[in-house]
Design a protein around this motif. Structure first.
Motif, PDB file in Angstrom:
ATOM      1  N   GLU A 217      15.874 -41.604  33.195  1.00  0.00           N
ATOM      2  CA  GLU A 217      16.716 -40.994  33.904  1.00  0.00           C
ATOM      3  C   GLU A 217      16.785 -41.985  35.188  1.00  0.00           C
ATOM      4  O   GLU A 217      15.804 -42.372  35.718  1.00  0.00           O
ATOM      5  CB  GLU A 217      16.178 -39.651  34.404  1.00  0.00           C
ATOM      6  N   ARG A 218      17.846 -41.888  35.985  1.00  0.00           N
ATOM      7  CA  ARG A 218      18.045 -42.909  36.988  1.00  0.00           C
ATOM      8  C   ARG A 218      18.911 -42.047  37.935  1.00  0.00           C
ATOM      9  O   ARG A 218      19.278 -42.539  39.211  1.00  0.00           O
ATOM     10  CB  ARG A 218      19.006 -43.969  36.634  1.00  0.00           C
ATOM     11  N   ASP A 219      19.409 -40.850  38.089  1.00  0.00           N
ATOM     12  CA  ASP A 219      20.215 -39.979  38.613  1.00  0.00           C
ATOM     13  C   ASP A 219      19.238 -39.426  39.911  1.00  0.00           C
ATOM     14  O   ASP A 219      18.117 -38.676  39.528  1.00  0.00           O
ATOM     15  CB  ASP A 219      20.864 -38.953  38.065  1.00  0.00           C
ATOM     16  N   GLU A 254      21.943 -42.927  45.304  1.00  0.00           N
ATOM     17  CA  GLU A 254      22.573 -41.769  44.262  1.00  0.00           C
ATOM     18  C   GLU A 254      21.965 -41.859  42.861  1.00  0.00           C
ATOM     19  O   GLU A 254      21.700 -41.022  42.144  1.00  0.00           O
ATOM     20  CB  GLU A 254      24.066 -41.708  44.517  1.00  0.00           C
ATOM     21  N   ARG A 255      21.747 -43.378  42.801  1.00  0.00           N
ATOM     22  CA  ARG A 255      21.140 -43.738  41.477  1.00  0.00           C
ATOM     23  C   ARG A 255      20.221 -44.937  41.759  1.00  0.00           C
ATOM     24  O   ARG A 255      20.198 -45.797  42.664  1.00  0.00           O
ATOM     25  CB  ARG A 255      22.030 -44.298  40.670  1.00  0.00           C
ATOM     26  N   THR A 257      18.799 -48.482  40.696  1.00  0.00           N
ATOM     27  CA  THR A 257      19.399 -49.492  40.079  1.00  0.00           C
ATOM     28  C   THR A 257      18.195 -50.478  39.644  1.00  0.00           C
ATOM     29  O   THR A 257      17.402 -50.166  39.249  1.00  0.00           O
ATOM     30  CB  THR A 257      20.693 -50.357  41.023  1.00  0.00           C
TER      31      THR A 257
END
Length: 291
Positions: A217-219, A254-255, A257
């Motif tokens: 999960e990266r959100d 927001e994410r 990276t």
């Protein structure tokens, strides 16, 4: 161990060791020392020939109505802990020694000081940056040590030292936790027994977010939601802020990276404001994440 109370005497202490070719490490604190502070001391002793600890409750970083008078103080115990852990000198100045006249100069890192905790406590990080600059100018250490729990403070101090070409290297030391996960803090002493029992819920929420991160999960919203869900189950915890930020700039993400990110939480539990942090590093295993 020497206990030093004046700027002049600390400068002479440092000068004598410099003349002998020794390196100086410095741990600035506001006292009420605990095993988290001692982790800073141990790292400092490992890296340097001489370890200096300052104990000074800095009034300029407390705003109106904040807890300057209530901030815990126990100098005798602090000195004993420092002695037991091999500290060479403790600098314990009076307020009048640090501020002999009203300040006309202040240091601020606006991009890092006015967000997050700085938004809730206007002027706080100006007080922090200014007193740290004074302490580093007085002690002139090779290295100065700060806990990663106070992640925004660490970012402010690092940027200040870089921008002003200060001598000292700023070293961050990982957060020290109690057995149940609560980040070690002087303010923990002010929690009631009932509050202390629920305080680890904050870290449990962060671990839930890290678990999601470890599965891909990266959100940011999803990761932050895991923390909010955990704390909302405990009504006595009021979540003041919960953010995912770039570890270096504290910029909003927001994410996640390819750069390290950090989860930052500020929560109120009774009359006590608790802060915590947890870095998320792409490519690290869950066990290898900084905690």
């Amino acid at each position: 161990m020497q206990t030093i109370t004046t700027v002049r005497d600390l400068r002479r202490f440092v000068w004598l060791h410099r003349q002998a070719g020794r390196t100086i490490g410095f741990v600035p604190t506001m006292g009420a020392l605990h095993h988290g502070h001692m982790a800073l001391v141990e790292r400092c002793r490992a890296d340097n020939d001489v370890t200096v600890v300052s104990i000074f409750v800095n009034p300029t970083q407390f705003g109106p109505g904040e807890d300057f008078d209530a901030y815990p103080r126990d100098l005798d115990r602090d000195l004993e802990l420092c002695r037991e852990h091999g500290v060479d000198a403790v600098f314990h100045p009076a307020v009048a020694e640090m501020y002999p006249e009203p300040l006309q100069t202040g240091i601020e890192v606006p991009a890092l000081s006015t967000i997050l905790i700085g938004e809730q406590r206007p002027g706080h990080f100006r007080g922090v940056a200014t007193v740290v600059a004074k302490l580093l100018n007085i002690a002139e250490p090779d290295r100065a040590y700060f806990g990663e729990k106070d992640f925004q403070q660490l970012a402010v101090v690092r940027r200040m030292a870089f921008d002003l070409s200060m001598r000292a290297s700023i070293v961050g030391v990982p957060t020290v936790r109690e057995a149940d996960g609560l980040a070690a803090s002087s303010r923990n002493k002010r929690l009631t027994p009932a509050e202390r029992r629920v305080a680890p819920v904050i870290h449990q929420g962060m671990l839930a977010a890290r678990s999601l991160f470890s599965t891909g999960e990266r959100d940011a919203a999803t990761l932050v939601s895991a923390i909010r869900s955990a704390t909302e189950r405990e009504p006595s915890i009021s979540l003041l802020s919960c953010d995912l930020r770039d570890s270096a700039t504290l910029g909003i993400l927001e994410r996640v990276t390819d750069k390290p990110a950090v989860l930052l939480v500020t929560a109120r539990l009774g009359s006590v404001v608790l802060i915590d942090q947890l870095e998320l590093r792409p490519g690290a295993t869950e066990e290898g994440e900084a905690a």
